[in-house]
Scaffold this motif. Structure first.
Motif, PDB file in Angstrom:
ATOM      1  N   TRP A 249       0.595  -1.387  -0.206  1.00  0.00           N
ATOM      2  CA  TRP A 249      -0.167   0.068  -0.037  1.00  0.00           C
ATOM      3  C   TRP A 249       0.844   1.451   0.068  1.00  0.00           C
ATOM      4  O   TRP A 249       1.812   1.236   0.081  1.00  0.00           O
ATOM      5  N   ASP A 256      -6.253   2.363  -6.819  1.00  0.00           N
ATOM      6  CA  ASP A 256      -7.787   1.179  -6.252  1.00  0.00           C
ATOM      7  C   ASP A 256      -9.336   0.709  -7.584  1.00  0.00           C
ATOM      8  O   ASP A 256     -10.179   0.427  -7.331  1.00  0.00           O
ATOM      9  N   PHE A 261      -7.454  -5.113  -5.866  1.00  0.00           N
ATOM     10  CA  PHE A 261      -8.244  -4.456  -4.619  1.00  0.00           C
ATOM     11  C   PHE A 261      -9.159  -5.096  -4.878  1.00  0.00           C
ATOM     12  O   PHE A 261     -10.266  -4.421  -3.339  1.00  0.00           O
ATOM     13  N   ILE A 263     -10.826  -8.306  -3.022  1.00  0.00           N
ATOM     14  CA  ILE A 263     -10.486  -9.125  -2.041  1.00  0.00           C
ATOM     15  C   ILE A 263     -10.607 -10.813  -2.252  1.00  0.00           C
ATOM     16  O   ILE A 263      -9.450 -10.928  -2.153  1.00  0.00           O
ATOM     17  N   PHE A 266      -7.427 -10.942  -4.003  1.00  0.00           N
ATOM     18  CA  PHE A 266      -6.020 -11.057  -3.374  1.00  0.00           C
ATOM     19  C   PHE A 266      -5.848 -12.231  -2.006  1.00  0.00           C
ATOM     20  O   PHE A 266      -5.340 -12.346  -2.367  1.00  0.00           O
ATOM     21  N   ASN A 298      -5.957  -4.248   1.327  1.00  0.00           N
ATOM     22  CA  ASN A 298      -7.035  -3.773   0.871  1.00  0.00           C
ATOM     23  C   ASN A 298      -7.893  -2.310   1.752  1.00  0.00           C
ATOM     24  O   ASN A 298      -8.836  -1.334   1.470  1.00  0.00           O
TER      25      ASN A 298
END
Length: 352
Positions: A249, A256, A261, A263, A266, A298
């Motif tokens: 980050w 974003d 971004f 989740i 990720f 995030n």
């Protein structure tokens, strides 16, 4: 006992023979146990001997799975031709993007200092590491985010504008042609429209709760901080041009509008690839840890991208897209962190 054996030499021979057989069998099973311990399957041999569990089926399933997975072509097989040189340059650009196109890049200054392979591991060749196995085979294709038919050049441009928080390369530049050539070469064994096993990211089952960023903070500190920094800033190389480990980050990380971004993306990414040493066969994080870690990372500050032209049809938005408006009544927070089951059910109902 000795006197008795002397009186009955035949019985003695039988007992000695029996002892030899028992000793031999014990040695045999000891060798088997050592072999399976060495191979990483120590639990399987006891299951086979006792008849419990699945016996030896798990190792054979795993081997079969490996054989089914996409395997990248070997670098040494890149032809020694002008096209081969372009492919190699494309690979170098993916692995060392910042060196050429970062803030102090030798060619242009159009990205944030991260490399493409920070998201597409091992220059786009790692199984379940967001690889390029099916990029060339599936483009051009319709993408709901832009509501248009996109080319592979548009896809690469998106990565530069989102994951690398920069601007897109010239579509006719040598750099763009090289990256396309490399992706084409990587996917040369993939039929048009095909998506091989091991491509992209794993989609983890939804939790029956929201992702918990505070739990994620604890996991980050224990398992991620040593490489990615206390403040997610990454660890730069001495040249201050590239990173040893990328930022997660802050101003030098993905913005974003990037795919990671979301989740779910990720969480699937870290489940198979993080922390260091993890892969699709050796997962270190649990599903819950992966979701909570994704929720934490995030939720940290990062660059913003104007996405007003994205998702013209809001019914096509992914359920974990974290920015309103939506075609349902669930909150922006729930769309970001979950729980997602109710949102998924509503979307399914609306799309009937």
């Amino acid at each position: 006992m000795n006197k008795l054996l002397k009186k009955n030499p035949q019985k003695k021979r039988i007992q000695v023979t029996t002892l030899k057989i028992v000793s031999g069998l014990a040695g045999f099973f000891l060798c088997l146990i050592m072999l399976f311990n060495f191979s990483g399957f120590s639990g399987q041999i006891s299951a086979a001997i006792t008849g419990s569990g699945n016996g030896l089926k798990k190792p054979s399933f795993k081997i079969l799975k490996q054989q089914e997975m996409w395997q990248p072509p070997k670098i040494e097989n890149i032809p020694k031709t002008p096209e081969g040189k372009l492919i190699l340059y494309g690979r170098d650009l993916i692995a060392n993007t910042a060196q050429y196109l970062g803030p102090k890049g030798s060619v242009r200054h159009i990205s944030n200092g991260m490399n493409c392979q920070n998201c597409h591991l091992n220059a786009g060749t790692k199984i379940m590491g967001n690889n390029y196995a099916a990029v060339y085979s599936t483009y051009p294709k319709f993408r709901a985010r832009s509501a248009s038919q996109e080319t592979i050049i548009k896809r690469i441009s998106d990565c530069f504008e989102r994951s690398l928080n920069g601007s897109k390369p010239d579509s006719n530049s040598k750099e763009m042609r090289a990256m396309v050539a490399y992706m084409k070469w990587l996917g040369k064994g993939t039929a048009k429209g095909e998506t091989p096993e091991g491509t992209g990211l794993e989609k983890l089952p939804y939790l029956n709760r929201s992702a918990n960023p505070e739990n994620g903070r604890i996991i980050y500190k224990a398992k991620c901080e040593s490489c990615h920094g206390v403040n997610g800033e990454g660890i730069p190389n001495p040249d201050k041009i590239t990173f040893i480990y990328p930022p997660l980050w802050g101003k030098s990380s993905y913005n974003d509008g990037a795919g990671l971004f979301r989740i779910s993306s990720f969480a699937g990414y870290v489940k198979n690839n993080m922390p260091f040493g993890a892969n699709y066969e050796n997962k270190i994080l649990t599903d819950e840890e992966a979701w909570d870690l994704a929720g934490f990372v995030n939720s940290q500050p990062r660059p913003h991208k104007d996405q007003k032209n994205d998702w013209k049809d809001i019914t096509r938005k992914p359920i974990d897209f974290p920015f309103a408006p939506y075609a349902d009544d669930f909150s922006e927070k729930q769309h970001k962190l979950g729980p997602f089951q109710a949102i998924a059910a509503a979307q399914k109902q609306n799309n009937k």
